[in-house]
Scaffold this active site. Structure first.
Site, PDB file in Angstrom:
ATOM      1  N   SER A  75       0.823  -1.214   0.000  1.00 29.35           N
ATOM      2  CA  SER A  75       0.000   0.000   0.000  1.00 29.35           C
ATOM      3  C   SER A  75       0.857   1.264   0.000  1.00 29.35           C
ATOM      4  O   SER A  75       1.990   1.265   0.478  1.00 29.35           O
ATOM      5  CB  SER A  75      -0.913   0.023   1.224  1.00 29.35           C
ATOM      6  OG  SER A  75      -1.682  -1.148   1.297  1.00 29.35           O
TER       7      SER A  75
HETATM    8  N1  SAH Z   1      -1.143  -4.863   3.879  1.00 35.82           N
HETATM    9  C1  SAH Z   1      -0.365  -5.167   2.699  1.00 35.82           C
HETATM   10  C2  SAH Z   1      -1.116  -4.783   1.435  1.00 35.82           C
HETATM   11  C3  SAH Z   1      -1.271  -5.970   0.622  1.00 35.82           C
HETATM   12  S1  SAH Z   1      -2.298  -5.880  -0.800  1.00 35.82           S
HETATM   13  C4  SAH Z   1       1.000  -4.550   2.760  1.00 35.82           C
HETATM   14  O1  SAH Z   1       1.264  -3.774   3.692  1.00 35.82           O
HETATM   15  O2  SAH Z   1       1.843  -4.858   1.916  1.00 35.82           O
HETATM   16  C5  SAH Z   1      -3.640  -6.924  -0.292  1.00 35.82           C
HETATM   17  C6  SAH Z   1      -3.282  -8.322   0.121  1.00 35.82           C
HETATM   18  O3  SAH Z   1      -4.516  -8.948   0.507  1.00 35.82           O
HETATM   19  C7  SAH Z   1      -2.712  -9.198  -0.991  1.00 35.82           C
HETATM   20  O4  SAH Z   1      -1.514  -9.763  -0.560  1.00 35.82           O
HETATM   21  C8  SAH Z   1      -3.785 -10.265  -1.206  1.00 35.82           C
HETATM   22  O5  SAH Z   1      -3.276 -11.542  -1.552  1.00 35.82           O
HETATM   23  C9  SAH Z   1      -4.449 -10.296   0.151  1.00 35.82           C
HETATM   24  N2  SAH Z   1      -5.807 -10.858   0.160  1.00 35.82           N
HETATM   25  C10 SAH Z   1      -6.801 -10.688  -0.752  1.00 35.82           C
HETATM   26  N3  SAH Z   1      -7.897 -11.381  -0.378  1.00 35.82           N
HETATM   27  C11 SAH Z   1      -7.599 -12.004   0.798  1.00 35.82           C
HETATM   28  C12 SAH Z   1      -8.306 -12.854   1.676  1.00 35.82           C
HETATM   29  N4  SAH Z   1      -9.569 -13.251   1.432  1.00 35.82           N
HETATM   30  N5  SAH Z   1      -7.679 -13.289   2.782  1.00 35.82           N
HETATM   31  C13 SAH Z   1      -6.399 -12.922   3.063  1.00 35.82           C
HETATM   32  N6  SAH Z   1      -5.667 -12.114   2.269  1.00 35.82           N
HETATM   33  C14 SAH Z   1      -6.269 -11.658   1.149  1.00 35.82           C
END
Ligand code: SAH
Length: 225
Positions: A75
């Protein structure tokens, strides 16, 4: 709350990712309305360049989302700061994150001294994030699962933060909030969402507020290795 920064200094790289570059990012976040000094301090301290591929490290202190593989992104720092600021308002102790991704948001929460639980559906991303937590000496509990069911074994949480977008707030997660706890999540369609904060009041009522327009990757079902 006094931040308890638990980073081992030797694990934190310097150089092109120098303190000056990080201070510039913090200054930019300040100008963009982030006022919580504990949050700014955590962003200054957590080495974001270690949460992206080496080829992208020089861009790690720009206020922008960056690719982390598997079509996912780390993010934008402003979004991490805004969500963290909103979460700290309830003075939480124990927090759950859905969507570990690179692990950066979880690391910022851990640097603030919170007890952090995080769930990721893509095994490969979770393995990399765990390596980073270990390298930085951070005690973040993580699980490979579809985070739409939350992590009931450790519930209730003082705050839950969802870092992937869904058309509506996930009921199961609301149910894992402690009394007075808040759920912060992007709600909306694929191309744009609103950051929503739901608070479960002591009297059983629910407060809801919209914080900012945001863009997140979608919350998907099931898991991947
Ligand atoms: N908080 C993260 C942002 C990651 S982007 C950071 O600081 O880097 C969003 C993430 O959510 C992705 O890695 C994706 O695989 C995950 N995601 C999407 N749907 C999900 C679900 N149902 N359960 C767990 N993770 C999920």
């Amino acid at each position: 709350m006094t931040p308890r920064l638990r980073l081992q200094p030797e694990a934190v790289g310097v150089g092109m990712t120098s303190q000056r570059v990080r201070d510039r990012l913090v200054q930019r976040l300040r100008e963009a309305g982030i006022a919580d000094e504990n949050v700014l301090n955590a962003i200054r301290t957590v080495p974001r360049h270690l949460f992206v591929d080496e080829a992208l490290a020089t861009r790690a202190y720009e206020d922008t989302a960056l690719p982390i593989g598997h079509g996912q992104t780390i993010s934008q720092p402003w979004v991490v700061a805004r969500m963290t600021e909103a979460l700290l308002q309830g003075a939480p102790r124990k927090v759950l994150e859905i969507g570990t991704g690179s692990g950066y948001q979880a690391a910022v929460l851990a640097a603030l001294g919170l007890e952090v639980y995080t769930v990721e559906r893509i095994g490969d991303l979770l393995r990399q994030a765990r390596k980073r937590f270990r390298h930085l000496g951070m005690n973040v509990r993580s699980k490979h699962d579809d985070g739409r069911v939350g992590w009931p074994e450790h519930a209730p949480y003082d705050a839950i933060i969802v870092t992937a977008a869904a058309p509506a707030l996930v009921e199961a997660l609301v149910g894992q909030l402690a009394e007075g706890g808040s759920l912060i999540a992007p709600v909306g369609g694929a191309s744009a969402q609103s950051l929503v904060k739901l608070t479960r009041r002591g009297d059983g009522g629910i407060d809801e507020a919209t914080l900012a327009p945001v863009v997140f990757v979608p919350l998907l079902s099931g898991t991947l290795d």
